[in-house]
Motif scaffolding. Structure first.
Motif, PDB file in Angstrom:
ATOM      1  N   ASN A 130       3.382  14.943 -12.712  1.00 42.33           N
ATOM      2  CA  ASN A 130       2.284  15.479 -13.727  1.00 42.33           C
ATOM      3  C   ASN A 130       1.958  16.407 -13.693  1.00 42.33           C
ATOM      4  O   ASN A 130       2.155  17.554 -14.822  1.00 42.33           O
ATOM      5  N   PHE A 153       2.676   2.052  -3.149  1.00 45.44           N
ATOM      6  CA  PHE A 153       1.578   2.090  -4.338  1.00 45.44           C
ATOM      7  C   PHE A 153       1.032   3.297  -4.391  1.00 45.44           C
ATOM      8  O   PHE A 153       1.020   4.377  -5.447  1.00 45.44           O
ATOM      9  N   TYR A 154       1.000   4.091  -3.063  1.00 50.55           N
ATOM     10  CA  TYR A 154       0.601   5.646  -2.979  1.00 50.55           C
ATOM     11  C   TYR A 154       1.768   6.359  -2.898  1.00 50.55           C
ATOM     12  O   TYR A 154       1.288   7.124  -3.034  1.00 50.55           O
ATOM     13  N   THR A 155       3.127   5.852  -1.971  1.00 49.61           N
ATOM     14  CA  THR A 155       3.987   6.706  -2.459  1.00 49.61           C
ATOM     15  C   THR A 155       4.313   7.009  -4.170  1.00 49.61           C
ATOM     16  O   THR A 155       4.735   8.244  -4.591  1.00 49.61           O
ATOM     17  N   SER A 156       4.228   6.227  -4.914  1.00 49.08           N
ATOM     18  CA  SER A 156       4.139   6.114  -6.354  1.00 49.08           C
ATOM     19  C   SER A 156       2.974   6.610  -6.694  1.00 49.08           C
ATOM     20  O   SER A 156       3.791   7.886  -8.038  1.00 49.08           O
ATOM     21  N   ARG A 157       2.419   6.789  -7.263  1.00 45.36           N
ATOM     22  CA  ARG A 157       0.950   7.401  -7.113  1.00 45.36           C
ATOM     23  C   ARG A 157       0.990   8.773  -7.248  1.00 45.36           C
ATOM     24  O   ARG A 157       0.863   9.812  -7.975  1.00 45.36           O
ATOM     25  N   LYS A 158       1.452   9.594  -5.998  1.00 49.08           N
ATOM     26  CA  LYS A 158       1.802  10.997  -5.781  1.00 49.08           C
ATOM     27  C   LYS A 158       2.983  11.457  -6.050  1.00 49.08           C
ATOM     28  O   LYS A 158       2.931  12.487  -6.705  1.00 49.08           O
ATOM     29  N   ASP A 159       4.311  10.998  -6.569  1.00 50.96           N
ATOM     30  CA  ASP A 159       5.337  11.275  -6.906  1.00 50.96           C
ATOM     31  C   ASP A 159       5.178  11.042  -8.774  1.00 50.96           C
ATOM     32  O   ASP A 159       5.371  11.662  -9.283  1.00 50.96           O
ATOM     33  N   LEU A 160       3.921  10.254  -9.142  1.00 47.29           N
ATOM     34  CA  LEU A 160       3.164  10.557 -10.600  1.00 47.29           C
ATOM     35  C   LEU A 160       2.249  11.745 -10.967  1.00 47.29           C
ATOM     36  O   LEU A 160       3.113  12.666 -11.298  1.00 47.29           O
ATOM     37  N   GLY A 161       1.608  11.925  -9.486  1.00 50.43           N
ATOM     38  CA  GLY A 161       1.573  13.291  -9.284  1.00 50.43           C
ATOM     39  C   GLY A 161       1.763  14.319  -9.583  1.00 50.43           C
ATOM     40  O   GLY A 161       1.690  15.418 -10.186  1.00 50.43           O
ATOM     41  N   ASN A 195       0.417  -1.244  -0.135  1.00 46.08           N
ATOM     42  CA  ASN A 195      -0.267   0.045  -0.153  1.00 46.08           C
ATOM     43  C   ASN A 195       1.346   1.160  -0.633  1.00 46.08           C
ATOM     44  O   ASN A 195       0.906   2.117  -0.673  1.00 46.08           O
TER      45      ASN A 195
END
Length: 197
Positions: free
Chosen positions: A162, A151-159, A148
């Motif tokens: 972007n 997944f959370y850190t990867s999504r935050k970094d991707l956001g 979890n």
């Protein structure tokens, strides 16, 4: 009151209602009254538009035997035509060769075995694909927390990445240069602002 741009006026009076001419009443005669009563009270039955069914015919044993013989002879003739067609095609590819009944039966047997083998392989493949049990490993709490977090850190970094790309594309690249006024333009602006009431 209504404002028309210059002064206040009262609302316009509505137009007079339209005069509707009523059609004169007509008295029904007693026979017309009866007809109207019949039409309104009794439902008219629809005519049956279905085509009448064909009567059932029971075939005798002689008719059944004749039908079976006819179907059998037709099937045998069809098979013979098919065999002749295949033989003529084979002979036209390799002229001078003849096919005897044994060669034909061997080729039919070979094709049948090939088809059966293909069906067997296909059924085995489908059984393996759809009936195989997936080996799933039960995760403990630490592994679930780790997944979890990752997944959370990867999504935050991707956001964040972007958002940075969007800022670069739409804000930083379109930053307009500051306009430098000449002395004459500055004097004109000062005089214009000074004379403004």
């Amino acid at each position: 009151m209504m404002y028309d741009g210059q002064c206040y006026t009262s609302f316009p009076t509505p137009p007079p209602p339209l005069a509707v001419q009523a059609s004169p009443r007509r008295k029904l005669a007693p026979d017309e009254m009866d007809k109207s009563l019949q039409r309104l009270t009794f439902k008219k039955e629809r005519k049956n538009m279905l085509v009448p069914l064909t009567p059932r015919v029971v075939l005798g044993s002689a008719a059944i035997e004749a039908s079976n013989n006819r179907l059998y002879t037709q099937e045998m003739e069809r098979r013979k035509r098919k065999k002749d067609f295949v033989t003529s095609k084979y002979v036209s590819k390799e002229p001078g060769t003849t096919l005897d009944s044994q060669a034909v039966s061997e080729s039919v047997e070979r094709l049948y075995r090939y088809g059966q083998q293909h069906l067997t392989d296909l059924s085995k493949t489908l059984d393996r694909k759809y009936n195989a049990k997936r080996e799933t490993k039960a995760l403990n709490r630490e592994e679930i927390r780790e997944y979890n977090d990752r997944f959370y850190t990867s999504r935050k970094d991707l956001g964040k990445e972007n958002i940075g790309k969007l800022v670069d594309k739409y804000v930083l690249q379109h930053d307009l240069p500051r306009k430098v006024l000449t002395k004459e333009q500055q004097a004109q602006t000062v005089s214009r602002l000074a004379t403004r009431p």
